[in-house]
Design an enzyme around this catalytic site. Structure first.
Site, short mmCIF file in Angstrom:
data_model
loop_
_atom_site.label_atom_id
_atom_site.label_comp_id
_atom_site.label_asym_id
_atom_site.label_seq_id
_atom_site.Cartn_x
_atom_site.Cartn_y
_atom_site.Cartn_z
N CYS A 150 0.72 -1.48 -0.02
CA CYS A 150 0.27 0.17 0.36
C CYS A 150 0.86 1.33 0.09
O CYS A 150 0.76 1.93 -0.73
CB CYS A 150 -1.05 -0.48 1.10
SG CYS A 150 -0.58 -0.65 2.75
N HIS A 243 -2.39 6.77 3.24
CA HIS A 243 -1.14 7.07 3.69
C HIS A 243 -0.95 7.93 2.82
O HIS A 243 -1.22 8.61 1.69
CB HIS A 243 -0.70 5.72 3.09
CG HIS A 243 -0.94 4.68 3.29
ND1 HIS A 243 -1.58 4.24 4.88
CD2 HIS A 243 0.14 3.17 3.06
CE1 HIS A 243 -1.51 3.07 5.10
NE2 HIS A 243 -0.77 2.30 4.64
#
Ligand code: NAP
Length: 346
Positions: A150, A243
């Site tokens: 990710c 993120h």
């Protein structure tokens, strides 16, 4: 005609996102769910502690969770999505591929294997044909395809745009990663509330290696990794999803205008697949964006957001953001599944 799919590790953080994203999918029909032996045999609503922000689809709630074993799932599944812990996936995914199943997997095992495609459809769709090499070498009828970590997938689209327009020399990146990236058994509230954890085991290495494979060239037999230097520093912060990363990039060309850099990112092409966003990279003019809470769901969680673009003496610095369990995990595997379907691998 619909494509019958299953999810391995369906009760976890990523597994639940798969279920959410597959609800009302135009092509894929969810036909099987697996998890650990503790969950097997239970109805899904009982086995999974549902935490996603939409209700469990009614038909999924009543499906019985199966063991994660090729003998326990129907033979006629066209595609399996995998969100198993990598220590489990490393053996199990190969068992399924040997049995003829095609697997689009999130787990970190085998991402760097020479005969396993590590694919983002908008970046390196041609790498998918590494499946032919994999089938030759392993004697499989099935196939194993991976999406990146990710934190890697968040920065790759803007970096690919910069590489294509100006050439990459060096990448330094520092991350601020959400707690959902660690899964449901990840960091505890005592560790993360009022705190930042300046280390995520194995994460820096994943960013430094996967990015070079993704940006590499496939010649029909093997992938030659990109020779760019990548240095990453990874931090866990108390956001739930999304993120955020700060990238500092040296380019082959100097003294670029900010507008040239932003245009290269904005104009980077997307793909025509059902779960792909219309525009791959959204560039904010406002230096205070992107922010995780406000921007992680842009493009149904599949768009990459960029902001704070500044020209530096040797290149550029910018911030980027992606939803880690959507674009960074389940959505990434789903898009690879759609690419597998479009390219006739199912
Ligand atoms: P998670 O919340 O811990 O879920 C793990 C899943 O695997 C659950 O369904 C669990 O079932 C099942 N499982 C555990 N042990 C098993 C076993 N021995 N046999 C069969 N099934 C087993 O983890 P996650 O966050 O969803 O992550 C899943 C994978 O995706 C990991 O490899 C992770 O590295 C990767 N990934 C995660 C993210 C993210 O943002 N979270 C992003 C990219 C990649 P039970 O409920 O029965 O235990």
């Amino acid at each position: 005609m619909s494509v019958r799919v299953g999810i391995l590790g369906a009760t976890g953080a990523v597994g639940q996102r798969f279920i959410q994203l597959l609800d009302d999918h135009p092509t894929f029909e969810l036909a099987a769910l697996t998890a650990s032996d503790e969950s097997a045999g239970k109805p899904y609503r009982e086995a999974a502690k549902w935490r996603v922000d939409t209700p469990i689809p009614v038909d999924v709630a009543e499906m019985t969770v199966r063991r994660t074993d090729p003998d326990a799932v129907p033979d006629d599944l066209d595609l399996l999505f995998s969100s198993l812990p990598s220590g489990v996936a490393v053996d199990v995914e190969e068992d399924f591929a040997r049995d003829g199943y095609v697997i689009s997997s999130n787990s970190s095992n085998d991402r760097l294997a020479e005969d396993v495609p590590l694919t983002i459809p908008e970046i390196n769709p041609g790498h998918l044909d590494l499946i032919e090499v994999q089938r030759d070498e392993r004697g499989w009828d099935g196939a194993l395809v991976k999406n990146p970590n990710c934190s890697t997938i968040t920065m790759i689209p803007p970096l690919a745009a910069l590489d294509e327009a100006f050439g990459l020399d060096r990448i330094n990146v520092s991350t601020l990663q959400a707690v959902s990236g660690g899964g449901y058994s990840g960091v505890t509230s005592m560790e993360i509330i009022d705190n930042v954890l300046p280390h995520i085991g194995g994460e820096e290495d994943k960013m430094e290696t996967e990015s070079r494979k993704l940006l590499g060239d496939f010649d029909g037999a093997e992938i030659e990794w990109h020779d760019v230097d990548v240095a990453a520093s990874c931090n866990r912060v108390p956001t739930l999803d999304g993120h955020l990363e700060n990238a500092f990039v040296d380019l082959a060309e100097d003294d670029l205008e900010v507008s040239e850099i932003e245009d290269a990112m904005r104009e980077f092409p997307g793909v025509d697949l059902p779960s792909a966003p219309n525009q791959l990279i959204h560039v904010f003019d406002d230096p205070e964006r992107p922010q995780p809470r406000m921007d992680r769901m842009r493009g149904q969680g599949m768009q990459i957001c960029v902001g704070g673009v500044q020209s530096t003496p040797h290149g550029v610095k910018f911030n980027c953001l992606a939803h880690n369990t959507v674009r960074g995990a389940a959505g990434a595997s789903l898009l690879n599944g759609e690419l597998l379907h479009e390219n006739g691998y199912l």
